[in-house]
Design a protein around this motif. Structure first.
Motif, PDB file in Angstrom:
ATOM      1  N   TRP A   1     -12.929 -20.220  -0.172  1.00  0.00           N
ATOM      2  CA  TRP A   1     -11.459 -20.219  -0.176  1.00  0.00           C
ATOM      3  C   TRP A   1     -10.925 -19.271  -1.251  1.00  0.00           C
ATOM      4  CZ3 TRP A   1      -8.982 -22.270   3.780  1.00  0.00           C
ATOM      5  CH2 TRP A   1      -7.593 -22.412   3.701  1.00  0.00           C
ATOM      6  N   THR A   2     -11.574 -19.289  -2.408  1.00  0.00           N
ATOM      7  CA  THR A   2     -11.172 -18.398  -3.495  1.00  0.00           C
ATOM      8  C   THR A   2     -11.364 -16.938  -3.090  1.00  0.00           C
ATOM      9  OG1 THR A   2     -11.775 -20.076  -5.137  1.00  0.00           O
ATOM     10  CG2 THR A   2     -11.569 -17.804  -5.920  1.00  0.00           C
ATOM     11  N   LYS A   3     -12.478 -16.649  -2.425  1.00  0.00           N
ATOM     12  CA  LYS A   3     -12.726 -15.296  -1.941  1.00  0.00           C
ATOM     13  C   LYS A   3     -11.637 -14.855  -0.970  1.00  0.00           C
ATOM     14  CE  LYS A   3     -17.809 -15.103  -2.104  1.00  0.00           C
ATOM     15  NZ  LYS A   3     -17.916 -13.921  -2.982  1.00  0.00           N
ATOM     16  N   ILE A   4     -11.318 -15.707  -0.013  1.00  0.00           N
ATOM     17  CA  ILE A   4     -10.349 -15.330   1.019  1.00  0.00           C
ATOM     18  C   ILE A   4      -8.961 -15.141   0.420  1.00  0.00           C
ATOM     19  CG2 ILE A   4      -9.162 -16.158   3.099  1.00  0.00           C
ATOM     20  CD1 ILE A   4     -11.827 -17.357   3.975  1.00  0.00           C
ATOM     21  N   GLU A   5      -8.600 -15.977  -0.544  1.00  0.00           N
ATOM     22  CA  GLU A   5      -7.317 -15.793  -1.229  1.00  0.00           C
ATOM     23  C   GLU A   5      -7.283 -14.451  -1.950  1.00  0.00           C
ATOM     24  OE1 GLU A   5      -7.133 -19.330  -3.668  1.00  0.00           O
ATOM     25  OE2 GLU A   5      -5.645 -20.232  -2.327  1.00  0.00           O
ATOM     26  N   LYS A   6      -8.388 -14.095  -2.584  1.00  0.00           N
ATOM     27  CA  LYS A   6      -8.495 -12.803  -3.265  1.00  0.00           C
ATOM     28  C   LYS A   6      -8.384 -11.659  -2.260  1.00  0.00           C
ATOM     29  CE  LYS A   6     -11.947  -9.932  -5.622  1.00  0.00           C
ATOM     30  NZ  LYS A   6     -13.341  -9.893  -6.153  1.00  0.00           N
ATOM     31  N   TYR A   7      -9.101 -11.778  -1.149  1.00  0.00           N
ATOM     32  CA  TYR A   7      -9.072 -10.728  -0.133  1.00  0.00           C
ATOM     33  C   TYR A   7      -7.682 -10.585   0.488  1.00  0.00           C
ATOM     34  CZ  TYR A   7     -14.201 -10.989  -0.358  1.00  0.00           C
ATOM     35  OH  TYR A   7     -15.504 -10.986  -0.773  1.00  0.00           O
ATOM     36  N   LEU A   8      -6.993 -11.711   0.674  1.00  0.00           N
ATOM     37  CA  LEU A   8      -5.642 -11.664   1.243  1.00  0.00           C
ATOM     38  C   LEU A   8      -4.684 -10.946   0.303  1.00  0.00           C
ATOM     39  CD1 LEU A   8      -3.583 -12.442   3.386  1.00  0.00           C
ATOM     40  CD2 LEU A   8      -3.352 -14.671   2.269  1.00  0.00           C
ATOM     41  N   LYS A   9      -4.805 -11.228  -0.972  1.00  0.00           N
ATOM     42  CA  LYS A   9      -3.945 -10.570  -1.962  1.00  0.00           C
ATOM     43  C   LYS A   9      -4.184  -9.058  -1.959  1.00  0.00           C
ATOM     44  CE  LYS A   9      -2.809 -10.582  -6.909  1.00  0.00           C
ATOM     45  NZ  LYS A   9      -3.138 -11.179  -8.243  1.00  0.00           N
ATOM     46  N   ILE A  10      -5.450  -8.661  -1.942  1.00  0.00           N
ATOM     47  CA  ILE A  10      -5.785  -7.235  -1.909  1.00  0.00           C
ATOM     48  C   ILE A  10      -5.271  -6.600  -0.628  1.00  0.00           C
ATOM     49  CG2 ILE A  10      -7.699  -5.586  -1.759  1.00  0.00           C
ATOM     50  CD1 ILE A  10      -9.316  -7.545  -3.514  1.00  0.00           C
ATOM     51  N   TYR A  11      -5.458  -7.278   0.473  1.00  0.00           N
ATOM     52  CA  TYR A  11      -5.043  -6.765   1.788  1.00  0.00           C
ATOM     53  C   TYR A  11      -3.545  -6.502   1.813  1.00  0.00           C
ATOM     54  CZ  TYR A  11      -4.798  -6.615   6.929  1.00  0.00           C
ATOM     55  OH  TYR A  11      -4.592  -6.241   8.234  1.00  0.00           O
ATOM     56  N   ARG A  12      -2.778  -7.446   1.306  1.00  0.00           N
ATOM     57  CA  ARG A  12      -1.319  -7.281   1.306  1.00  0.00           C
ATOM     58  C   ARG A  12      -0.898  -6.161   0.359  1.00  0.00           C
ATOM     59  NH1 ARG A  12       1.488  -6.956   3.612  1.00  0.00           N
ATOM     60  NH2 ARG A  12       3.391  -7.912   2.855  1.00  0.00           N
ATOM     61  N   GLN A  13      -1.538  -6.076  -0.784  1.00  0.00           N
ATOM     62  CA  GLN A  13      -1.182  -5.035  -1.748  1.00  0.00           C
ATOM     63  C   GLN A  13      -1.528  -3.642  -1.237  1.00  0.00           C
ATOM     64  OE1 GLN A  13      -3.299  -6.366  -5.243  1.00  0.00           O
ATOM     65  NE2 GLN A  13      -1.536  -7.489  -6.038  1.00  0.00           N
ATOM     66  N   ARG A  14      -2.638  -3.526  -0.534  1.00  0.00           N
ATOM     67  CA  ARG A  14      -3.096  -2.217  -0.061  1.00  0.00           C
ATOM     68  C   ARG A  14      -2.461  -1.819   1.268  1.00  0.00           C
ATOM     69  NH1 ARG A  14      -4.746   0.871  -4.123  1.00  0.00           N
ATOM     70  NH2 ARG A  14      -5.986  -0.370  -5.593  1.00  0.00           N
ATOM     71  N   ASP A  15      -1.803  -2.744   1.935  1.00  0.00           N
ATOM     72  CA  ASP A  15      -1.078  -2.419   3.162  1.00  0.00           C
ATOM     73  C   ASP A  15       0.261  -1.796   2.761  1.00  0.00           C
ATOM     74  OD1 ASP A  15       0.031  -2.276   5.697  1.00  0.00           O
ATOM     75  OD2 ASP A  15       0.530  -4.415   5.776  1.00  0.00           O
ATOM     76  N   GLU A  16       0.213  -0.543   2.360  1.00  0.00           N
ATOM     77  CA  GLU A  16       1.357   0.096   1.715  1.00  0.00           C
ATOM     78  C   GLU A  16       2.545   0.307   2.649  1.00  0.00           C
ATOM     79  OE1 GLU A  16      -0.183   3.601  -0.071  1.00  0.00           O
ATOM     80  OE2 GLU A  16      -1.464   2.515  -1.501  1.00  0.00           O
ATOM     81  N   ASP A  17       2.286   0.410   3.952  1.00  0.00           N
ATOM     82  CA  ASP A  17       3.401   0.613   4.883  1.00  0.00           C
ATOM     83  C   ASP A  17       3.866  -0.687   5.542  1.00  0.00           C
ATOM     84  OD1 ASP A  17       1.210   0.126   6.427  1.00  0.00           O
ATOM     85  OD2 ASP A  17       1.379   1.926   7.666  1.00  0.00           O
ATOM     86  N   ASP A  18       3.325  -1.826   5.058  1.00  0.00           N
ATOM     87  CA  ASP A  18       3.719  -3.153   5.567  1.00  0.00           C
ATOM     88  C   ASP A  18       3.552  -3.274   7.082  1.00  0.00           C
ATOM     89  OD1 ASP A  18       4.447  -4.185   3.043  1.00  0.00           O
ATOM     90  OD2 ASP A  18       6.391  -3.191   3.166  1.00  0.00           O
ATOM     91  N   SER A  19       2.498  -2.681   7.591  1.00  0.00           N
ATOM     92  CA  SER A  19       2.248  -2.731   9.034  1.00  0.00           C
ATOM     93  C   SER A  19       1.509  -4.004   9.451  1.00  0.00           C
ATOM     94  CB  SER A  19       1.421  -1.516   9.459  1.00  0.00           C
ATOM     95  OG  SER A  19       0.145  -1.542   8.828  1.00  0.00           O
ATOM     96  N   GLY A  20       0.961  -4.701   8.471  1.00  0.00           N
ATOM     97  CA  GLY A  20       0.150  -5.883   8.778  1.00  0.00           C
ATOM     98  C   GLY A  20      -1.308  -5.548   8.997  1.00  0.00           C
ATOM     99  N   THR A  21      -1.614  -4.227   9.034  1.00  0.00           N
ATOM    100  CA  THR A  21      -2.993  -3.761   9.146  1.00  0.00           C
ATOM    101  C   THR A  21      -3.233  -2.724   8.055  1.00  0.00           C
ATOM    102  OG1 THR A  21      -2.432  -1.975  10.684  1.00  0.00           O
ATOM    103  CG2 THR A  21      -2.993  -4.119  11.644  1.00  0.00           C
TER     104      THR A  21
END
Length: 205
Positions: free
Chosen positions: A92-112
């Motif tokens: 769960w801690t890993k996935i929370e970390k990955y989600l945070k990174i994913y949202r931060q790196r999705d610079e155009d807010d496309s969801g991908t």
């Protein structure tokens, strides 16, 4: 804690103990795990897909059973094919970390993520793959391809974008392979040899 093998750097989180798991999470785990107090791949698939379905800010096709099995294989310390409390908390801690990174790196807010965003996200998640190439010679043909390009080809959709479940699947697979290599590299040389049985076992994981 970071490890370097042949110019590939992997930084691993510190392990947690049961004492570090708070009461709220223990209650949640009790509700999710049922009578056996453990979570199977099937249960994990349902849990993760319910979570991502409630997140309009990320796109995901849904976690597959194979990805969930890979997660369990990575964290299952007692080898029973399920996750106990501490193992599930670690995931769960890993996935929370990955989600945070994913949202931060999705610079155009496309969801991908694009392939460029993916490169930065993988590194932020703890894997430094810069300038690492995979060199393969088959029947006289030579393939020398940056590892990042191979990851994008393996985990992207047809439009070369990476959604959240594929991003998590990529990172779990990387960590699993790194762990396996460390286990087999008993002399710390950065090289290992496989017999046919070991090769089949690893490729079927």
């Amino acid at each position: 804690m970071c490890f370097c093998i042949d110019n590939v750097i992997f930084c691993k989180e510190e392990e947690i103990s049961e004492d570090e798991v708070d009461g709220t999470f223990k209650t949640l785990f009790g509700k999710l795990s049922g009578d056996d107090s453990e979570i199977s791949a099937f249960e994990l698939k349902n849990i993760l897909n319910k979570v991502v379905s409630k997140r309009p800010d990320i796109k995901a096709d849904g976690f597959g059973l194979e990805t969930c099995r890979n997660m369990i294989n990575l964290l299952d310390k007692d080898g029973n094919g399920k996750l106990g409390l501490v193992e599930f908390k670690t995931l769960w801690t890993k996935i929370e970390k990955y989600l945070k990174i994913y949202r931060q790196r999705d610079e155009d807010d496309s969801g991908t993520m694009s392939s460029t965003e993916m490169r930065a996200a993988v590194e932020e998640a703890g894997f430094s793959l810069n300038n690492v190439c995979v060199c393969v010679c088959v029947s006289g043909f030579s393939l020398n391809t940056p590892l990042h390009q191979l990851l994008v080809a393996r985990f992207s959709d047809t439009d070369l974008t990476i959604d959240f479940d594929n991003f998590v699947s990529c990172l779990i697979r990387l960590e699993s392979m790194f762990q396996i290599f460390q286990t087999l590299d008993t002399d710390g040389s950065g090289k290992v040899e496989f017999n046919m049985f070991q090769w089949l076992y690893l490729t079927l994981l």
